[in-house]
Design an enzyme around this catalytic site. Structure first.
Site, short mmCIF file in Angstrom:
data_model
loop_
_atom_site.label_atom_id
_atom_site.label_comp_id
_atom_site.label_asym_id
_atom_site.label_seq_id
_atom_site.Cartn_x
_atom_site.Cartn_y
_atom_site.Cartn_z
N ASN A 112 -13.95 1.34 1.00
CA ASN A 112 -13.14 2.55 1.10
C ASN A 112 -12.90 3.14 -0.28
O ASN A 112 -12.25 2.52 -1.12
CB ASN A 112 -11.79 2.21 1.74
CG ASN A 112 -10.83 3.41 1.72
OD1 ASN A 112 -11.00 4.35 2.47
ND2 ASN A 112 -9.85 3.38 0.82
N GLU A 113 -13.51 4.28 -0.53
CA GLU A 113 -13.21 5.15 -1.67
C GLU A 113 -13.62 4.61 -3.03
O GLU A 113 -13.19 5.13 -4.05
CB GLU A 113 -11.72 5.52 -1.68
CG GLU A 113 -11.32 6.36 -0.47
CD GLU A 113 -9.89 6.88 -0.49
OE1 GLU A 113 -9.09 6.38 -1.28
OE2 GLU A 113 -9.60 7.79 0.30
N GLU A 126 -11.18 11.12 6.75
CA GLU A 126 -9.77 10.88 6.46
C GLU A 126 -9.13 12.19 6.06
O GLU A 126 -9.67 12.92 5.24
CB GLU A 126 -9.59 9.94 5.26
CG GLU A 126 -9.56 8.49 5.55
CD GLU A 126 -9.07 7.68 4.33
OE1 GLU A 126 -8.28 8.21 3.52
OE2 GLU A 126 -9.51 6.54 4.20
N TRP A 133 0.86 -1.19 0.00
CA TRP A 133 0.00 0.00 0.00
C TRP A 133 0.89 1.23 0.00
O TRP A 133 2.12 1.10 -0.05
CB TRP A 133 -0.94 -0.04 1.22
CG TRP A 133 -2.25 0.61 0.89
CD1 TRP A 133 -2.62 1.90 1.16
CD2 TRP A 133 -3.35 0.01 0.19
NE1 TRP A 133 -3.89 2.13 0.67
CE2 TRP A 133 -4.35 0.99 0.07
CE3 TRP A 133 -3.57 -1.26 -0.36
CZ2 TRP A 133 -5.57 0.75 -0.57
CZ3 TRP A 133 -4.77 -1.50 -0.99
CH2 TRP A 133 -5.76 -0.50 -1.09
N ASP A 134 0.27 2.41 0.07
CA ASP A 134 1.16 3.58 -0.02
C ASP A 134 1.85 3.89 1.31
O ASP A 134 2.55 4.88 1.43
CB ASP A 134 0.47 4.82 -0.63
CG ASP A 134 -0.72 5.32 0.15
OD1 ASP A 134 -1.07 4.72 1.19
OD2 ASP A 134 -1.32 6.34 -0.27
N TRP A 135 1.65 3.05 2.30
CA TRP A 135 2.38 3.17 3.57
C TRP A 135 2.96 1.83 4.00
O TRP A 135 3.42 1.70 5.14
CB TRP A 135 1.47 3.68 4.69
CG TRP A 135 0.05 3.23 4.55
CD1 TRP A 135 -1.00 4.00 4.16
CD2 TRP A 135 -0.49 1.89 4.74
NE1 TRP A 135 -2.15 3.24 4.09
CE2 TRP A 135 -1.87 1.95 4.44
CE3 TRP A 135 0.06 0.67 5.10
CZ2 TRP A 135 -2.70 0.83 4.51
CZ3 TRP A 135 -0.76 -0.45 5.17
CH2 TRP A 135 -2.13 -0.36 4.88
C1 BMA Z 1 -6.72 7.17 1.68
C2 BMA Z 1 -6.80 5.84 2.32
C3 BMA Z 1 -5.70 4.92 1.96
C4 BMA Z 1 -4.42 5.64 1.75
C5 BMA Z 1 -4.47 7.02 2.33
C6 BMA Z 1 -3.23 7.80 2.11
O1 BMA Z 1 -7.08 7.16 0.38
O2 BMA Z 1 -8.05 5.30 2.12
O3 BMA Z 1 -6.04 4.21 0.82
O4 BMA Z 1 -3.40 4.94 2.29
O5 BMA Z 1 -5.50 7.74 1.78
O6 BMA Z 1 -2.95 7.95 0.73
#
Ligand code: BMA
Length: 997
Positions: free
Chosen positions: A531-532, A628, A248-250
């Site tokens: 999610n999203e 978020e 993932w991005d983290w």
């Molecule tokens: C949102 C989350 C994750 C992601 C984060 C940071 O979109 O739902 O998917 O890690 O932002 O980019």
């Protein structure tokens, strides 16, 4: 004397955590009424002895014992030994169950490069995920086992694509990590009481690639792969497995395999209780203002789910129900099975004054979370054994209120506001990701430590994000105990998903498994299907626009017709939302894919903007609910040095880029540091690397503070476009999965980043928040509790960066009105604060010479209590007239006993100058009473709460203090000057250059 709010804060905080006699803290015993073994280490504000004396807790349930509940009528006692081997049998090692392939190989020394997270080991160890692996064991069963009507293997979780083989015969197949599987093995046990059990796992990469290709023959279900910065694997969306396990991005890719949850071989003749679903509805309307002593009556509905020995037909018996010592009933029951499952609904009423209500963190009687043991036993009419199960429940209601904000003008949109027990509340919290990429590496203690860190910082809501896992039972039990409401996503994130029938069937099983398992937890606030993915579809993130109607139909098939329908058939007691972000009812009315999923007038919003000035509140959206938002920072040097070598210690090293999975992330961090401070060069020295890590945390802490305070300030008003009534701020993200750059406030291992100390301050129930609007310094008071505080004393103090004595100050008497955010004072920078007069220095702008700190207190004299403190820089620190500060450790003393830690130490710091973002670090695990603070007095004392036992000497040896000017290259840079900063070596990718010109 001029008041000094910052100094007073640290003293007040100490008062809050322990009582001192002549400066010596005294041990105070925390009184909890409903805590199990988990809360041994910490207690919190409001939980000390004095509080419990002044607020007796007569109504809470007795302390509950967490125990193993008997789950099977008859189960084999398995002390089996497992072996793990790969397909070609070149590797054969002992295995742990529950567990996973990676940890077994590590334990057997098959992964020679060391720790999973060391340097590039995520790539070095990827081969593991590309192989097929088998778990094997042989054991004997009691011959009587085969006599049972039904004999099954039950797996609470297999990760993921596997064949289950008993004595050489395939008895079942699995392809969903989140499903509980039950396989009939009676005939195999009858044949032999020696059982060879083998679970053959197919590589998840092979499985998902094949699924992707099969799907592609019909049409593409994107994305084709994660961005290359992720260093990950493709096609996670084609396998029902932790989506982030492919990266993932983290976080890194470790596509694990294994028997990751409990399993059993069990035989029974009638019914075996598997789950208990619990719903309680008050018998009277609850008041909109909280009354913590209210003990209403409740209508209770239990749905007891059974594994059945009969495929179909009815069984007679009795159900015995115990609710602590509050209530019990025994009732005759005829239970009808279908497909080897059965369920029975039982309703009963709990009269008034028998149970306390469960409240989230920040509400209710301090230190008391009312939880009750609920024990259900099935006693068949025949001689067959009974089956029992226990869960812990709480009495509360939850609602997601979506009324029009102005019924007379519907165009102004709808609320998105959580009500618990009919009381509206502001959700303060964060987004949770898996605590390790390998679930078997996460201990109960670690889960507790992370969730406690959320509770201590006034969080009342944690969103379990949809790219990870449905968390462990322990996680939700702790959340129940700590009062953390759980916004529970289903595990779909940032992708389109297949909708072939087997996939949908498997998803339906998954939703059933998880809702049955989790339903009884009072902490679970709502279910959210993904999610999203609504935003992704509407925003064409994955190139779906050319076939929008097709993908939209798929979207509805999966999340509305499958996930929602199954959810609502099992749970009508909680809100269900299809996506996050989402417009709630408005999305439904727009056929589930709203035109503007990010509308400020409806539902929730995820907001990320890395290119504007993150310390400027004006960039943030006035949304209904910010579910978020956040910014990246790096973890501490202590975290990074565990998994790196010296050659990696540069922000431009290949390791730094390898760990940075967010495309453009390095440049964004550099940009934001450069906007406000001086970006150190990536020159490969330890000093500049450490400075860079520190500065990234300063950037993040102030940015998330700015944004969070903005959301809290918007809680009780709307503007003419209808924007406002903000009801939640869940920053991204609570915790880290490894040592790398991320949005987390807690780094991997649990150490608090600077942000986490800021969270504690900006989520405090009554907050004073400062911001500059045009030429005015505005002072807002936010009170998200139901108690007004009248007649608070507000002090606003103007300081120059180059001297410690305050320049001028203003006092005002202000109110903190319950459940409101109001601007209570306004000071014109020029007419009131008189910057022109007070803040001159050569050619410097006045805003670079002065800054403001403020504090609010209630009461007076001995009874004065500090409510909140805050600061506001007027310009950017990089331009500020800061003098080089020497912040030194004057003394470390302890250990003292406090309610927070048996090993509490007092650390006294001194400084010769005003110092910004004073950051104290030690090697020992634990956290401080405050950190990352501004020092405007020569001396400040903070407390360190050690997690284990330590000594003054040990702390003194490792303690390090950094403040902002320590990151300046030399003294002269304190005066500068963009040119000098720019001349220093920058990575070619640093877009900060573009910003400066
Ligand atoms: C949102 C989350 C994750 C992601 C984060 C940071 O979109 O739902 O998917 O890690 O932002 O980019």
């Amino acid at each position: 004397m001029t008041p000094n709010p910052l100094t007073r804060e640290s003293e007040a905080r100490r008062e809050g955590s322990c009582i001192r006699v002549y400066g010596i803290p005294i041990l105070l015993t925390a009184v909890f009424c409903a805590v199990g073994g988990y809360l041994a280490f910490l207690s919190y504000e409001g939980s000390h002895h004095e509080d419990s004396k002044s607020q007796p807790i007569p109504f809470c349930s007795p302390s509950l014992v967490r125990g193993e509940w008997p789950t099977a009528a008859s189960s084999s006692s398995l002390s089996e030994k497992w072996t793990l081997r790969n397909l070609n049998r070149s590797i054969k090692v002992p295995a742990s169950v529950p567990g996973g392939v990676y940890t077994d190989l590590m334990a057997a020394d098959i992964l020679p490069e060391g720790d999973f997270y060391y340097r590039f080991n995520d790539l070095n160890y990827r081969w593991v995920a590309k192989e097929d692996w088998s778990y094997c064991t042989t054991f004997e069963v009691d011959p009587e086992m085969a006599q049972h009507q039904r004999v099954v293997l039950i797996f609470d979780g297999l990760d993921t694509a596997a064949e289950v083989v008993v004595n050489g015969v395939v008895v079942g197949e699995t392809n969903n990590m989140f499903v509980r599987y039950v396989f009939n093995v009676k005939e195999h046990i009858q044949e032999s009481n020696v059982v060879d059990l083998e679970i053959r796992f197919e590589s998840p990469l092979t499985y998902s690639t094949r699924a992707f290709e099969d799907q592609l023959k019909d049409y593409l279900v994107p994305p084709k792969c994660v961005p290359k910065d992720y260093q990950g694997e493709c096609h996670a969306n084609h396998i029902r497995k932790m989506q982030a396990s492919f990266s993932w991005d983290w976080g890194p890719a470790f596509p694990n395999m294994g028997i990751w949850k409990r399993w059993e071989l069990t035989g029974f003749d009638t019914l075996k209780i598997s789950d208990i679903l619990f719903t309680a509805t008050p018998t009277e309307e609850l008041p909109a203002k909280p009354d913590f002593s209210l003990r209403p009556g409740w209508n209770v509905t239990l749905e007891v789910i059974f594994d059945s020995a009969l495929e179909s037909g009815s069984t007679e018996g009795e159900l015995e129900i115990f609710l602590g010592d509050v209530f019990n009933v025994t009732t005759d029951a005829t239970i009808i099975a279908k497909d080897f499952e059965a369920s029975k609904t039982v309703t009963f009423e709990i009269g008034q004054n028998l149970v306390d209500m469960w409240w989230p963190n920040g509400f209710g009687i301090p230190g008391c979370r009312a939880l009750y043991d609920l024990n259900v036993s099935w006693k068949p009419k025949t001689e067959s054994p009974t089956s029992s199960k226990g869960v812990r429940v709480g009495f509360r209601t939850v609602e997601l209120n979506q009324d029009f904000v102005d019924p007379a003008n519907e165009t102004l949109g709808r609320h998105y506001r959580v009500h618990v027990n009919n009381v509206k509340m502001f959700m303060k919290g964060s987004n949770w990701i898996p605590a390790h990429i390998l679930p078997e590496m996460v201990s109960e203690d670690y889960t507790l430590e992370l969730l406690q860190a959320a509770q201590i910082t006034h969080q009342n809501c944690i969103r379990v994000w949809g790219g990870g896992i449905y968390e462990t039972d322990t996680f939700y039990e702790i959340a129940d105990e700590l009062g953390l409401l759980i916004w529970q996503d289903f595990m779909f994130a940032c992708s389109m998903y297949p909708v072939n029938q087997p996939f949908l069937d498997s998803v339906a099983d998954e939703i059933r498994t998880q809702i049955r398992r989790l339903h009884h937890h009072p902490s679970i606030l709502l279910w959210a299907a993904n999610n999203e993915n609504e935003a992704a579809l509407r925003g064409n993130w994955y190139g779906t626009a050319s076939n929008f109607e097709k993908y939209k139909a798929d979207y509805k098939k999966l999340y509305v017709e499958t996930v929602r329908n199954v959810t609502q058939s099992l749970d009508s007691s909680r809100p269900f939302v299809v996506s996050s972000p989402n417009n709630g009812i408005e999305s439904e009315e727009e056929d589930h894919v709203a035109k503007h999923p990010y509308s400020n007038l409806y539902g929730d919003v995820h907001y990320y903007n890395y290119l504007s000035d993150a310390w400027d509140w004006k960039i943030y959206p006035r949304t209904r609910f910010a579910s978020e938002y956040g910014f990246q920072s790096w973890p501490s040097f202590r975290a990074m040095r565990n998994v790196t070598t010296e050659e990696d210690w540069s922000r431009t090293s290949s390791l730094s880029y390898h760990r940075q999975h967010h495309p453009g992330g390095q440049e964004e961090i550099a940009l934001q540091i450069g906007l406000h401070m001086h970006l150190p060069p990536g020159d490969g020295t330890e000093k500049t690397y450490r400075d860079y890590l520190y500065l990234s945390q300063v950037h993040q802490a102030v940015a998330v503070k700015t944004e969070s305070e903005f959301y809290r300030r918007g809680m009780s008003s709307i503007n003419s476009q209808g924007e406002g009534y903000i009801s939640g701020a869940l920053y991204w993200q609570t915790n880290d999965i490894w040592q790398g750059p991320s949005w987390a406030s807690l780094e991997y291992g649990g150490r608090w980043k600077m942000l986490h100390y800021y969270v504690k301050k900006f989520f405090t129930p009554v907050l004073i928040s400062l911001y500059v609007d045009g030429d005015d310094l505005e002072v807002a008071v936010i009170n998200d509790s139901y108690e007004s505080i009248t007649g608070m004393t507000l002090s606003v103090v103007l300081y120059r960066y180059d001297q410690m004595e305050p320049i001028t100050y203003f006092n005002a008497t202000v109110d903190a009105v319950a459940m409101e955010a109001n601007v209570v004072a306004r000071y014109n920078l020029w007419d009131d604060l008189k910057l022109t007069e007070h803040c001159q220095s050569g050619l410097k702008d006045e805003v670079d010479v002065c800054f403001v700190v403020a504090g609010a207190s209630a009461g007076s004299g001995e009874g004065e209590t500090l409510i909140s403190t805050n600061f506001q820089l007027l310009g950017k620190p990089k331009d500020a007239l800061l003098q080089k500060a020497s912040v030194e450790v004057r003394s470390v003393s302890g250990p003292y006993l406090t309610t927070i830690s048996n090993d509490t130490f007092i650390i006294t710091l001194s400084s010769n100058q005003v110092a910004l973002f004073v950051w104290v670090e030690v090697d020992d695990p634990g956290f401080f009473s405050d950190n990352g603070f501004l020092m405007v007095t020569e001396e400040v004392s903070i407390e360190f709460y050690a997690e284990g036992s330590t000594t003054e000497e040990s702390l003194q040896q490792s303690i390090q203090v950094t403040s902002l000017t320590d990151t300046y290259m030399d003294e002269s840079i304190a005066r500068v000057d963009r040119e000098a900063a720019m001349e220093r070596a920058l990575h070619p990718n640093d877009i900060r250059n573009l910003i400066f010109v």
